[in-house]
Design an enzyme around this catalytic site. Structure first.
Site, PDB file in Angstrom:
ATOM      1  N   HIS A 129      43.321  37.998  45.402  1.00  0.00           N
ATOM      2  CA  HIS A 129      43.749  36.955  44.453  1.00  0.00           C
ATOM      3  C   HIS A 129      45.064  36.361  44.979  1.00  0.00           C
ATOM      4  O   HIS A 129      46.120  36.530  44.372  1.00  0.00           O
ATOM      5  CB  HIS A 129      43.916  37.563  43.062  1.00  0.00           C
ATOM      6  N   GLN A 132      47.502  34.180  42.773  1.00  0.00           N
ATOM      7  CA  GLN A 132      48.310  34.967  41.845  1.00  0.00           C
ATOM      8  C   GLN A 132      49.520  35.559  42.561  1.00  0.00           C
ATOM      9  O   GLN A 132      50.641  35.526  42.051  1.00  0.00           O
ATOM     10  CB  GLN A 132      47.454  36.088  41.242  1.00  0.00           C
ATOM     11  N   ASP A 220      47.659  46.023  36.720  1.00  0.00           N
ATOM     12  CA  ASP A 220      46.537  45.138  36.414  1.00  0.00           C
ATOM     13  C   ASP A 220      45.514  45.977  35.640  1.00  0.00           C
ATOM     14  O   ASP A 220      45.625  47.214  35.596  1.00  0.00           O
ATOM     15  CB  ASP A 220      45.947  44.604  37.732  1.00  0.00           C
TER      16      ASP A 220
HETATM   17  N1  NVA Z   1      41.669  42.380  38.771  1.00  0.00           N
HETATM   18  C1  NVA Z   1      41.433  41.390  37.750  1.00  0.00           C
HETATM   19  C2  NVA Z   1      42.396  40.255  37.904  1.00  0.00           C
HETATM   20  C3  NVA Z   1      42.268  39.178  36.856  1.00  0.00           C
HETATM   21  C4  NVA Z   1      43.220  38.047  37.071  1.00  0.00           C
HETATM   22  C5  NVA Z   1      39.995  40.893  37.856  1.00  0.00           C
HETATM   23  O1  NVA Z   1      39.531  40.670  38.971  1.00  0.00           O
HETATM   24  O2  NVA Z   1      39.341  40.762  36.825  1.00  0.00           O
HETATM   25  N1   CP Z   2      45.728  35.946  36.335  1.00  0.00           N
HETATM   26  C1   CP Z   2      44.628  35.179  36.312  1.00  0.00           C
HETATM   27  O1   CP Z   2      44.069  34.783  37.331  1.00  0.00           O
HETATM   28  O2   CP Z   2      44.224  34.823  35.055  1.00  0.00           O
HETATM   29  P1   CP Z   2      42.857  34.112  34.671  1.00  0.00           P
HETATM   30  O3   CP Z   2      41.754  35.088  34.902  1.00  0.00           O
HETATM   31  O4   CP Z   2      43.022  33.744  33.224  1.00  0.00           O
HETATM   32  O5   CP Z   2      42.679  32.893  35.526  1.00  0.00           O
END
Ligand code: NVA
Ligand code: CP
Length: 301
Positions: A129, A132, A220
């Site tokens: 990600h 982020q 997280d």
């Molecule tokens: N690890 C989480 C991050 C969400 C922004 C997911 O992948 O659902």
């Molecule tokens: N942190 C993040 O990516 O949030 P969303 O899943 O709401 O986009």
């Protein structure tokens, strides 16, 4: 830089340059300055998973830069009915000037970049990600005045966030400690990369060891999007992996707390710690907007 797919592809200098640009764009925005270097362009945003922050910050950021955002839920486009990523990439490239995608498999993002002819941005995969983490680094820099030499401790699942924090963090000079159960370690490619940073990276099952002397504590959710069926098993495995008042005492007294959100308070973070650090956490959420505008400008302007 042609795409923004994962930190393994980028240099520390490229990341730092983007962070500087994000800071400039934030200043412009706060000063009410209109800045539209992408006027007349369009950006497609493909979502195979839910989103609040990524969707809204990209849609608003693209509009602020003068371009048109297109929200494409995979449930509504032919991708969701089996049209290939390669064909989707070749079609969209004829219409739009950039593509952001949130999906499961990192390979889809790589394929989109390979078959399309426009810049591709990773808006979250199971592997990484990076958008982020750009916002996370910007927030640390704003609050601490620097990145180099600081220690970040990540507590919890060795997931997309952990993977991106390790690679992105090490590349800009952070020390990174990860505390997670053995069965939930970060991706092997990421651990291989971290071998190049002896003394700057630790992987442990002990949350107190990871948090010791940390400048930034990060966590997280225990179960990510797509892992809903594992929720119960994960709740058991991660029970001891929580940022709470006791763990805060292991970190530096002025340690920051970050969370990519959404948060499950009472699971990976206590309500008290979350609220005590809400200013940092919501600055972090805001910085998604500024950091992503920097990525869009860099790739598309
Ligand atoms: N690890 C989480 C991050 C969400 C922004 C997911 O992948 O659902
Ligand atoms: N942190 C993040 O990516 O949030 P969303 O899943 O709401 O986009």
């Amino acid at each position: 830089m042609k795409h923004f797919l994962k930190f393994l592809d980028m240099s520390g200098e490229e990341i730092t340059e983007l962070l500087d640009l994000a800071g400039e764009l934030k200043k412009k925005q706060k000063a009410g300055e209109v800045y539209q270097p992408l006027k007349g362009k369009s950006v497609a945003m493909i979502f195979r998973k839910s989103s609040t922050r990524t969707r809204v910050s990209f849609e608003v950021g693209i509009a602020q830069l003068g371009a048109t955002p297109l929200f494409l839920s995979s449930a509504d486009i032919q991708l969701g009915r089996g049209e290939s990523i390669a064909d989707t990439a070749r079609v969209l490239s004829r219409y739009v000037d950039g593509i952001m995608i949130r999906t499961f498999d990192q390979q889809e993002v790589e394929d989109l970049a390979q078959y399309g002819t426009v810049p591709v941005i990773n808006g979250l995969t199971d592997f990484s990600h990076p958008c982020q983490v750009m916002a996370d680094l910007q927030t640390i820099k704003e609050h601490k005045g620097r990145l180099n030499g600081l220690k970040l401790a990540f507590i919890g699942d060795g997931n997309n966030m952990a993977n991106a924090l390790i690679v992105g963090g090490l590349k800009v000079g952070l020390s990174v400690s990860i505390a997670c159960p053995k069965a939930y370690s970060p991706d092997p490619a990421v651990l291989e990369f971290a071998k190049g940073y002896p003394g700057k990276f630790t992987l442990t099952e002990d949350i107190f060891e990871a948090a010791a002397g940390a400048d930034v504590l990060y966590t997280d959710v225990w179960a990510s999007m797509g892992q809903e069926s594992e929720r119960e098993a994960r709740a058991k495995a991660f029970q001891a992996y929580q940022i709470n008042e006791a763990l805060m005492r292991a970190a530096k007294p002025d340690a920051m707390v970050l969370h990519c959100l959404p948060a499950h308070k009472g699971e990976e973070i206590s309500e008290g710690v979350f609220e005590a650090h809400a200013q940092e956490i919501f600055d972090e959420a805001e910085n998604r907007l500024h950091a992503q505008k920097a990525i869009l400008v860099k790739l598309m302007a």
